[in-house]
Design an enzyme around this catalytic site. Structure first.
Site, PDB file in Angstrom:
ATOM      1  N   SER A 212     -60.504 -26.532   9.189  1.00 53.30           N
ATOM      2  CA  SER A 212     -61.149 -26.582  10.726  1.00 53.30           C
ATOM      3  C   SER A 212     -60.325 -26.183  11.998  1.00 53.30           C
ATOM      4  O   SER A 212     -60.755 -26.397  13.097  1.00 53.30           O
ATOM      5  CB  SER A 212     -61.082 -27.775  10.460  1.00 53.30           C
ATOM      6  OG  SER A 212     -61.616 -28.371   9.814  1.00 53.30           O
TER       7      SER A 212
ATOM      8  N   GLU B 223       0.957  -1.317  -0.421  1.00 54.22           N
ATOM      9  CA  GLU B 223       0.053   0.060   0.462  1.00 54.22           C
ATOM     10  C   GLU B 223       0.848   0.692   0.617  1.00 54.22           C
ATOM     11  O   GLU B 223       0.355   2.294  -0.673  1.00 54.22           O
ATOM     12  CB  GLU B 223      -1.222   0.158   1.530  1.00 54.22           C
ATOM     13  CG  GLU B 223      -2.195  -1.127   0.992  1.00 54.22           C
ATOM     14  CD  GLU B 223      -3.308  -1.065   0.116  1.00 54.22           C
ATOM     15  OE1 GLU B 223      -3.006   0.413  -0.092  1.00 54.22           O
ATOM     16  OE2 GLU B 223      -3.300  -1.405  -0.620  1.00 54.22           O
TER      17      GLU B 223
END
Length: 713
Positions: free
Chosen positions: A356, A96
């Protein structure tokens, strides 16, 4: 002549040189002023160590404390400069900012190289940013590619270099930079990708991490492991060029052999966290500091739920399951067969017809109105407002008990009960028990034609299991800061009673019969179970919801497009999934028998049958507003015989007593103990006792299409 000709050129050159010098001096002064101002506004080093400006980290924990999901940025331990392995420091500098130790924060050589590349290629390929500039951008600026942002970045970098040492800048950078996969800082990245602290990094591992900064989303091992290893080879080559490592060390490094921690699959736990975490906005105000969310989820139950749904759900269908413990704690939640392929939570978001299983509310209303499980009703053809329900057996059984009618899920009986108690009463009962969707009042509603959510239905059954006390599902037990400070703790509210205990006990009796002898036999698990099946028309939906040993579980199955699934019935696959889950879920719990024998209130006790044919002891007639219309028995006028007209009502002037204050005091019982509530009149087989006046006023049911096929049990 030549000297005269050259003199204007010379003067122009000198003038431009002076202007340039003045501009340089002014620019330098301006730069010094800007850097000085920036230095004065920089936070202290201790403030920069904080990383809460990167977003809130949320760790979600299961009931036993296990971290099940980490959301937001992931931070590891903050490592000081001396704790960071030298190989990691050198790898980052090599890739870097190779002149990091010598430049003042901005690298003129790097800038010149970036400009040359820009001219040669016609676009910005290299940014020329130093580590200090990247740190300034990460902390104070955005990633916008503008000239103004680059100027600010350079000024801040110069200020950082004046304010802090090279060691402090590199320490800040390595602990704050983003490495992909949600990891900020080298320790978080090391733990995320390699499973250990950054203090233990090898050369190959350090090279992989250093190579991520350029493009975390592209080179992250979680995104592309091969690209991450290839990038590491480039980093190792740069380290060798810089003399950081020897040729032998470079040759010995093997990034391709580095073992990476596998990325955890997004399993069904995410259905639960997606439902629970949005509730944080209503529970706490903390939105910055890292927090731990302690949930109710039981990981063993969750695994069992996953297995039960995937093993029993028919091909081409989806399944969902919710399990609630006493008080509403969600122990398991499955919203579909695979979270990765479908984020849609069918346990909390989908609305489907319950069939039901909705009869729970019909029978609750009937029991509350006076029916008992042993009462006899008649299964016979019935037509209500043009609607004629039919039973799944296509036959009628004649006289049956309420218990048998519910266990066998006889549709005609449910329709008759709904008509007698009122369809609006059934809808109100459903909403009282936590149904949050709209409930229609068509006659067929008693068979489950209104769309509902699985979690709401499960909540309703859980409230019956809790003897009529309201149950509210919750998934967050408490919330703490990372340091353990309590921000929120859930308190179970047991103060809201939905029905009397004896109504809940009788309903439990019916639900137990449905599992023991009725449509839910497949849900038996070798201990007391109460529950109900549900199947909609054309077998589009299958349900089973029940409870045992304090745990209530609801299961739904069906297709997302609501197409028919031949053979899908609540008593088959859903009941089977319930069985498979509950056998494991309650294995370590004690067996609990249901309390279905509960003392009835005084008005239901019948000491003598003749009591129904005698006048109540404390009789008094009132008008629609509750005002007295005549004196109570023994006060002026005798109680009239059945079928006769009270002369006091027909002719007020014939009364011996006057409607004065003394009469009113006696009429409302101010001179004696409050009267007992009169018992209801005798109940006949197949019908409900007359309801109080306010319950008889039922709006007419909305018409439905003649011949509509009701849901099957």
């Amino acid at each position: 002549m030549a000297s005269k000709a050259s003199s204007p050129v010379k003067r122009t050159f000198v003038t431009l040189l002076k202007i340039g010098a003045y501009a340089a001096v002014v620019g330098l002064v301006a730069l010094v002023v800007a850097v000085s101002i920036a230095m004065s506004q920089l936070p202290s080093y201790q403030e920069l160590i904080r990383r809460d400006d990167l977003g809130q980290m949320i760790r979600v924990r299961a009931n036993d404390g296990t971290v099940i999901v980490s959301l937001g940025p992931s931070f590891g331990e903050w490592l000081s400069y001396n704790e960071i392995p030298p190989i990691m420091r050198e790898a980052m500098i090599a890739v870097e900012d190779r002149r990091f130790q010598s430049h003042p924060g901005v690298d003129p050589i790097g800038i010149a190289r970036a400009v040359k590349v820009r001219v040669d290629r016609g676009s910005w390929v290299q940014g020329g940013s130093t580590i200090t500039q990247q740190l300034a951008r990460n902390i104070f600026l955005t990633n916008n590619r503008t000239f103004g942002r680059k100027v600010k970045e350079a000024i801040l970098a110069l200020a950082l270099e004046r304010r802090f040492s090279k060691e402090q800048i590199l320490e800040l950078y390595l602990n704050r930079v983003y490495f992909g996969g949600g990891a900020y800082g080298i320790d978080a990245a090391s733990r995320r990708f390699f499973g250990h602290s950054a203090e233990e990094l090898s050369l190959s591992e350090a090279a992989i991490i250093a190579g991520l900064v350029k493009a975390p989303s592209n080179y992250s091992p979680t995104a592309d492991a091969e690209a991450a290893r290839d990038r590491a080879e480039v980093v190792i080559g740069l380290m060798r060029e810089n003399g950081t490592i020897s040729a032998a060390e470079a040759a010995a490094a093997a990034p391709a052999e580095v073992k990476l921690v596998p990325t955890p699959k997004q399993n069904s736990v995410r259905y639960f966290t997606d439902w629970a975490l949005p509730q944080l906005d209503m529970l706490i105000d903390e939105t910055v500091a890292p927090i731990d969310v302690w949930t109710t989820l039981d990981l063993d139950m969750q695994r069992s739920a996953d297995q039960a749904i995937n093993a029993n759900t028919p091909a081409g269908a989806q399944g969902a399951l919710v399990a609630l413990d006493r008080g509403g704690a969600v122990r398991a939640m499955v919203g579909g067969r695979d979270y990765v392929t479908s984020l849609y939570n069918r346990a909390t978001q989908a609305t489907r017809q319950p069939g039901s299983s909705f009869k729970l509310f019909t029978y609750l209303a009937a029991l509350e109105a006076g029916y008992a499980p042993g009462d006899v009703v008649v299964d016979e053809p019935v037509t209500i407002n043009g609607w004629t329900p039919r039973n799944s057996s296509r036959s009628h059984s004649g006289a049956v008990t309420i218990r048998e009618a519910f266990a066998r899920s006889i549709n005609t009986i449910a329709a008759k009960l709904g008509q007698e108690v009122g369809f609006r009463t059934v809808a109100d009962m459903a909403q009282r028990f936590g149904i949050t969707t709209e409930v229609n009042t068509h006659p067929s509603m008693v068979l489950g034609t209104s769309d509902v959510r699985l979690i709401d239905m499960t909540r309703a059954f859980a409230s019956v299991a809790q003897k009529g006390v309201a149950v509210v599902p919750y998934g967050i037990r408490r919330v703490t800061t990372a340091e353990g400070e309590l921000l929120y703790e859930h308190q179970v509210d047991e103060s809201r009673v939905l029905v009397a205990p004896w109504v809940a006990a009788q309903m439990t009796d019916l639900l137990q019969a449905a599992v023991m002898t009725g449509t839910g036999r497949a849900a038996q698990i070798g201990r007391p179970v109460a529950g109900k099946t549900g199947t909609t028309s054309s077998n589009k939906d299958g349900w089973f919801i029940g409870f045992s040993s304090g745990l209530t579980t609801g299961v739904w199955m069906g297709r997302d497009d609501a197409k028919a699934l031949p053979g899908l019935q609540g008593g088959r696959a859903p009941a089977g999934a319930f069985h498979d889950f509950m056998v494991k879920a309650v294995a370590d719990r004690s067996v609990e028998n249901f309390e279905i024998e509960v003392a009835l209130p005084d008005w239901q006790i019948e000491p003598d049958e003749e009591v129904w044919f005698e006048a109540p002891d404390e009789y008094m007639m009132v008008d629609e507003n509750g005002n007295p219309l005549g004196p109570p028995p023994g006060v002026g006028l005798p109680f009239p015989e059945p079928g006769t007209v009270d002369p006091g009502l027909a002719d007020p002037s014939s009364r011996d007593d006057q409607l004065d204050q003394d009469w009113l005091d006696r009429a409302v019982g101010r001179d004696r103990p409050p009267p007992r509530e009169p018992p209801p009149p005798p109940r006949r087989q197949g019908s409900l006792p007359p309801l109080p006046q306010q319950r008889q006023s039922v709006p007419p049911a909305e018409p439905v299409e003649r011949g509509a096929v009701p849901p099957q049990p």
